[in-house]
Design an enzyme around this catalytic site. Structure first.
Site, PDB file in Angstrom:
ATOM      1  CG  HIS A   1      -0.353   0.056   2.627  1.00 36.82           C
ATOM      2  ND1 HIS A   1       0.481  -0.747   3.126  1.00 36.82           N
ATOM      3  CD2 HIS A   1      -0.058   1.502   3.295  1.00 36.82           C
ATOM      4  CE1 HIS A   1       0.984  -0.037   4.216  1.00 36.82           C
ATOM      5  NE2 HIS A   1       0.873   1.330   3.997  1.00 36.82           N
TER       6      HIS A   1
HETATM    7  C1  UD1 Z   1      -2.163   5.556   5.492  1.00 44.12           C
HETATM    8  C2  UD1 Z   1      -0.979   5.775   6.426  1.00 44.12           C
HETATM    9  C3  UD1 Z   1       0.232   4.846   5.986  1.00 44.12           C
HETATM   10  C4  UD1 Z   1      -0.220   3.552   6.837  1.00 44.12           C
HETATM   11  C5  UD1 Z   1      -1.760   3.232   5.990  1.00 44.12           C
HETATM   12  C6  UD1 Z   1      -2.226   2.120   6.637  1.00 44.12           C
HETATM   13  C7  UD1 Z   1      -0.394   8.386   6.112  1.00 44.12           C
HETATM   14  C8  UD1 Z   1       0.363   9.483   5.296  1.00 44.12           C
HETATM   15  N1  UD1 Z   1      -0.408   7.024   5.498  1.00 44.12           N
HETATM   16  O1  UD1 Z   1      -1.992   5.093   4.082  1.00 44.12           O
HETATM   17  O2  UD1 Z   1       1.328   5.171   6.753  1.00 44.12           O
HETATM   18  O3  UD1 Z   1       0.646   2.412   6.719  1.00 44.12           O
HETATM   19  O4  UD1 Z   1      -2.419   4.276   6.176  1.00 44.12           O
HETATM   20  O5  UD1 Z   1      -3.342   1.345   5.840  1.00 44.12           O
HETATM   21  O6  UD1 Z   1      -1.268   8.405   6.970  1.00 44.12           O
HETATM   22  N2  UD1 Z   1      -9.415   4.615   1.643  1.00 44.12           N
HETATM   23  C9  UD1 Z   1     -10.640   4.059   1.470  1.00 44.12           C
HETATM   24  N3  UD1 Z   1     -11.242   3.633   2.696  1.00 44.12           N
HETATM   25  C10 UD1 Z   1     -10.325   3.638   3.932  1.00 44.12           C
HETATM   26  C11 UD1 Z   1      -9.086   4.347   3.924  1.00 44.12           C
HETATM   27  C12 UD1 Z   1      -8.931   4.701   2.869  1.00 44.12           C
HETATM   28  O7  UD1 Z   1     -11.305   3.920   0.447  1.00 44.12           O
HETATM   29  O8  UD1 Z   1     -11.099   3.150   5.044  1.00 44.12           O
HETATM   30  C13 UD1 Z   1      -8.786   5.507   0.493  1.00 44.12           C
HETATM   31  C14 UD1 Z   1      -8.723   6.594   0.662  1.00 44.12           C
HETATM   32  O9  UD1 Z   1      -9.932   7.406   0.071  1.00 44.12           O
HETATM   33  C15 UD1 Z   1      -7.496   7.039  -0.106  1.00 44.12           C
HETATM   34  C16 UD1 Z   1      -6.647   5.731   0.060  1.00 44.12           C
HETATM   35  O10 UD1 Z   1      -7.334   4.705   0.213  1.00 44.12           O
HETATM   36  O11 UD1 Z   1      -7.889   7.187  -1.532  1.00 44.12           O
HETATM   37  C17 UD1 Z   1      -5.505   5.996   1.020  1.00 44.12           C
HETATM   38  O12 UD1 Z   1      -5.867   6.471   2.299  1.00 44.12           O
HETATM   39  P1  UD1 Z   1      -5.120   7.374   3.283  1.00 44.12           P
HETATM   40  O13 UD1 Z   1      -5.561   7.651   4.504  1.00 44.12           O
HETATM   41  O14 UD1 Z   1      -4.848   8.675   2.551  1.00 44.12           O
HETATM   42  O15 UD1 Z   1      -3.675   6.660   3.256  1.00 44.12           O
HETATM   43  P2  UD1 Z   1      -3.092   5.283   3.248  1.00 44.12           P
HETATM   44  O16 UD1 Z   1      -2.545   5.038   1.949  1.00 44.12           O
HETATM   45  O17 UD1 Z   1      -4.243   4.387   3.957  1.00 44.12           O
END
Ligand code: UD1
Length: 355
Positions: free
Chosen positions: A201
């Protein structure tokens, strides 16, 4: 005395759950649980709260999604009135996600003590958003709770006074033990037959087809020898659909797993292939070999003492690590204080520091 515990993203929940239990059991201490909503899907969030035995959060900020700036700013805007209302003695943030720096910054500017769990880890790679979050959070932390020796060394080098640093061990491993126990109680079984477990991820690995394709090429080849199970993070899902795997690949794409199911499956895996920080730690605690698809790690103890190998991100380096793993799977030792009892030490350090 109130302490606010901040949880935002999946790995945070794993660290906050044991801390919440230990804080709730401590006379005179009242934990207030804040969920920023950075992760919001049931499989990324609700399932974790249920499996980990966390209560409903006292405050849910619903600040998920958006760019880094938008997400961080939304969390800050929504967290400030919570701190105002609760008037805690300290705000405890964990790990390195956007929720960590957002809430630390709010608390510090309101003259509230900031406690950082998992302080001092450094990948020395400032292209990672997590590294920026670690550096910025540690720049304003009052009490540094550290998981491994490298964290101590980094903080000392950065000039943090000794009395503000405590090596308490790894809360993630407290939760790993808890999850395996819940899995046993529920009679959960790992999938039959040998398999490898994959997670990916990190933005650098999954945010472009150019980055993800070569990884999937290598994983596809490995899967012709060992079937791979791959619970897919929402961030990775759509791009994965556009990537063709090599002929004969045996990679099973799955929904993100809850923590109990994941722990049970990880414990029985032949090998993990991952870019996750937490899984590098969990495999080391379980004695399961781990090939990390990154060029660096902020958790060097998992390589030095544990079962982790940095396999890089090029197909040649990943396949070389795989060949070497087949010849000689890495056996390791569990690092000091990764004993499932870190939460008690963390709470004792917080209480001592607040008095
Ligand atoms: C975040 C953390 C990362 C951690 C990871 C664990 C930061 C910068 N990154 O990354 O360090 O290892 O979490 O998972 O804080 N999304 C969904 N549903 C959810 C959550 C996210 O669809 O429940 C989508 C979001 O809309 C976005 C993408 O996934 O498009 C990334 O989510 P985001 O929280 O920005 O960062 P992660 O890649 O999850």
């Amino acid at each position: 005395m109130k302490i606010v515990l901040v949880a935002g993203a999946r790995p945070n929940f794993m660290k906050v759950a044991p801390l919440y239990r230990a804080a709730a059991a401590e006379p005179g201490l009242t934990p207030v649980l804040v969920h920023t909503g950075q992760h919001y899907d049931d499989r990324m969030s609700g399932q974790f709260f249920r499996d980990l035995g966390l209560p409903e959060p006292d405050h849910y900020l619903a600040a998920g999604g958006g760019s880094h700036a938008v997400q961080t700013a939304e969390i800050m805007k929504r967290f400030e009135p919570v701190v105002e209302q609760e008037g805690p003695a300290a705000v405890v943030v964990v790990g390195d996600v956007n929720s960590t720096i957002a809430c630390a910054l709010v608390a510090k500017k309101m003259h509230i003590a900031v406690v950082h769990v998992e302080a001092g880890l450094r990948s020395f790679d400032r292209s990672m958003p997590e590294e920026i979050n670690r550096l910025a959070t540690d720049a304003i932390t009052d009490l540094f709770l550290v998981t491994e020796e490298s964290g101590l060394a980094n903080l000392r080098r950065e000039g943090v006074p000794e009395e503000r640093i405590r090596l308490v061990g790894n809360l993630m491993i407290d939760s790993l033990h808890w999850n395996l126990e819940r899995g046993r109680e529920a009679g959960l079984k790992a999938p039959a037959g040998p398999y490898g477990l994959v997670t990916l991820h990190r933005p650098a690995n999954v945010d472009s087809t150019e980055a993800l394709s070569p990884l999937m090429e290598a994983l596809g080849r490995i899967s012709t020898e060992l079937p791979l199970r791959f619970p897919v993070h929402p961030r990775t899902r759509d791009r994965l659909k556009t990537i063709a795997l090599p002929e004969g690949s045996r990679i099973e794409y799955l929904e993100p797993a809850g923590p109990v199911e994941f722990a049970v499956h990880l414990a029985s895996a032949s090998v993990a292939l991952t870019d996750s920080g937490g899984i590098q730690e969990e495999t080391t605690a379980l004695g399961v070999p781990c090939l990390t698809l990154r060029d660096n790690t902020e958790r060097p103890v998992t390589v030095e003492l544990g079962t982790n190998t940095l396999a890089g991100t090029r197909p040649e380096s990943i396949l070389a690590a795989w060949e070497s793993h087949k010849r000689n799977p890495k056996a390791g030792r569990v690092p000091p204080l990764w004993d499932g009892q870190a939460a008690g030490r963390a709470v004792a350090a917080i209480v001592e520091n607040l008095q």
